[in-house]
Design an enzyme around this catalytic site. Structure first.
Site, PDB file in Angstrom:
ATOM      1  CG  HIS A  43      -6.814  -2.946   3.080  1.00 21.73           C
ATOM      2  ND1 HIS A  43      -6.095  -1.789   2.929  1.00 21.73           N
ATOM      3  CD2 HIS A  43      -8.017  -2.703   2.516  1.00 21.73           C
ATOM      4  CE1 HIS A  43      -6.829  -0.880   2.308  1.00 21.73           C
ATOM      5  NE2 HIS A  43      -8.020  -1.407   2.056  1.00 21.73           N
ATOM      6  CG  ASN A  92     -11.926  -0.659   4.098  1.00 19.67           C
ATOM      7  OD1 ASN A  92     -12.271  -1.092   5.191  1.00 19.67           O
ATOM      8  ND2 ASN A  92     -10.770  -0.044   3.903  1.00 19.67           N
ATOM      9  N   GLY A 117     -15.122   3.375   3.997  1.00 16.88           N
ATOM     10  CA  GLY A 117     -13.760   3.796   3.694  1.00 16.88           C
ATOM     11  C   GLY A 117     -13.210   3.279   2.384  1.00 16.88           C
ATOM     12  CD  GLN A 118     -14.750  -0.537  -2.309  1.00 18.62           C
ATOM     13  OE1 GLN A 118     -15.881  -0.787  -1.869  1.00 18.62           O
ATOM     14  NE2 GLN A 118     -14.240  -1.131  -3.372  1.00 18.62           N
ATOM     15  CG  HIS A 133      -8.629  -3.168  -2.413  1.00 20.66           C
ATOM     16  ND1 HIS A 133      -9.572  -2.448  -3.117  1.00 20.66           N
ATOM     17  CD2 HIS A 133      -8.444  -2.508  -1.250  1.00 20.66           C
ATOM     18  CE1 HIS A 133      -9.936  -1.398  -2.405  1.00 20.66           C
ATOM     19  NE2 HIS A 133      -9.275  -1.404  -1.255  1.00 20.66           N
ATOM     20  CG  ASP A 150      -2.069   0.955   1.101  1.00 21.70           C
ATOM     21  OD1 ASP A 150      -3.222   0.497   0.981  1.00 21.70           O
ATOM     22  OD2 ASP A 150      -1.822   2.192   1.104  1.00 21.70           O
ATOM     23  CB  ILE A 151       0.790   4.290  -2.123  1.00 22.82           C
ATOM     24  CG1 ILE A 151       1.865   5.200  -2.656  1.00 22.82           C
ATOM     25  CG2 ILE A 151      -0.481   5.061  -1.792  1.00 22.82           C
ATOM     26  CD1 ILE A 151       1.539   5.790  -4.032  1.00 22.82           C
TER      27      ILE A 151
HETATM   28  P1  5GP Z   1      -9.632   1.357   0.239  1.00 24.08           P
HETATM   29  O1  5GP Z   1      -9.641   2.713   0.926  1.00 24.08           O
HETATM   30  O2  5GP Z   1     -10.386   1.419  -1.066  1.00 24.08           O
HETATM   31  O3  5GP Z   1     -10.074   0.214   1.109  1.00 24.08           O
HETATM   32  O4  5GP Z   1      -8.126   1.025  -0.075  1.00 24.08           O
HETATM   33  C1  5GP Z   1      -7.439   1.603  -1.133  1.00 24.08           C
HETATM   34  C2  5GP Z   1      -5.979   1.580  -0.742  1.00 24.08           C
HETATM   35  O5  5GP Z   1      -5.226   1.831  -1.904  1.00 24.08           O
HETATM   36  C3  5GP Z   1      -5.607   2.662   0.280  1.00 24.08           C
HETATM   37  O6  5GP Z   1      -5.084   2.044   1.442  1.00 24.08           O
HETATM   38  C4  5GP Z   1      -4.564   3.512  -0.455  1.00 24.08           C
HETATM   39  O7  5GP Z   1      -3.497   3.934   0.383  1.00 24.08           O
HETATM   40  C5  5GP Z   1      -4.085   2.572  -1.547  1.00 24.08           C
HETATM   41  N1  5GP Z   1      -3.631   3.234  -2.751  1.00 24.08           N
HETATM   42  C6  5GP Z   1      -4.234   4.294  -3.370  1.00 24.08           C
HETATM   43  N2  5GP Z   1      -3.554   4.627  -4.478  1.00 24.08           N
HETATM   44  C7  5GP Z   1      -2.483   3.778  -4.554  1.00 24.08           C
HETATM   45  C8  5GP Z   1      -1.408   3.640  -5.486  1.00 24.08           C
HETATM   46  O8  5GP Z   1      -1.291   4.352  -6.489  1.00 24.08           O
HETATM   47  N3  5GP Z   1      -0.504   2.662  -5.232  1.00 24.08           N
HETATM   48  C9  5GP Z   1      -0.600   1.852  -4.133  1.00 24.08           C
HETATM   49  N4  5GP Z   1       0.359   0.922  -3.981  1.00 24.08           N
HETATM   50  N5  5GP Z   1      -1.607   1.935  -3.243  1.00 24.08           N
HETATM   51  C10 5GP Z   1      -2.542   2.897  -3.454  1.00 24.08           C
END
Ligand code: 5GP
Ligand code: ZN
Length: 119
Positions: free
Chosen positions: A107, A92, A98-99, A105, A35-36
């Site tokens: 986590h 999520n 929080g998605q 995906h 994760d970034i």
């Molecule tokens: P969500 O919030 O949808 O459950 O998770 C999305 C995740 O993707 C977040 O934890 C966010 O930090 C990660 N993310 C967003 N953009 C990027 C990216 O460009 N590269 C990587 N490696 N992770 C990302």
């Protein structure tokens, strides 16, 4: 068609190699990358190569692929040395939870104490 790559989807673009990511594990059907914006010492995302907007739609359309994501989450945790200490696998689902990226995906979070219930 269900599962087809979406040109405007960030994670489809990572699958295609159009956007760089630190990939830790790949299978025929999945990709796992860091994760970034990590929320724990280990924070890896496991995604199906095929595009589904969330875990429920993935599991409904392709249960074997959903199982691949879960198995790979476990493999990542083991490779990161988390199977002894414990770790969390989170999907999520929906903006209210929080998605922010609407490509399914998991986590995989670990390497620190994890509180319950999550915030
Ligand atoms: P969500 O919030 O949808 O459950 O998770 C999305 C995740 O993707 C977040 O934890 C966010 O930090 C990660 N993310 C967003 N953009 C990027 C990216 O460009 N590269 C990587 N490696 N992770 C990302
Ligand atoms: Zn996608």
């Amino acid at each position: 068609m269900a599962g087809e790559a979406q040109a405007d989807c960030l994670f489809c673009r990572i699958v295609k190699g159009e956007i760089p990511a630190t990939i830790v594990r790949e299978s025929e059907t999945t990709v796992a990358f860091r994760d970034i914006n990590p929320q724990a010492p280990t924070h890896v995302l496991v995604i199906p190569r095929a595009h589904y907007p969330d875990a429920a739609s993935l599991a409904a359309a392709e249960p074997a692929l959903a199982a691949d994501v879960l198995r790979e989450a476990g493999e990542v945790a083991a490779a990161e040395g988390l199977d002894g200490s414990g770790y969390r696998v989170v999907f999520n689902t929906g903006a209210g939870a929080g998605q922010t990226v609407f490509h399914a995906h998991a986590h995989v979070l670990g390497g620190r104490g994890l509180q319950w219930p999550p915030g």
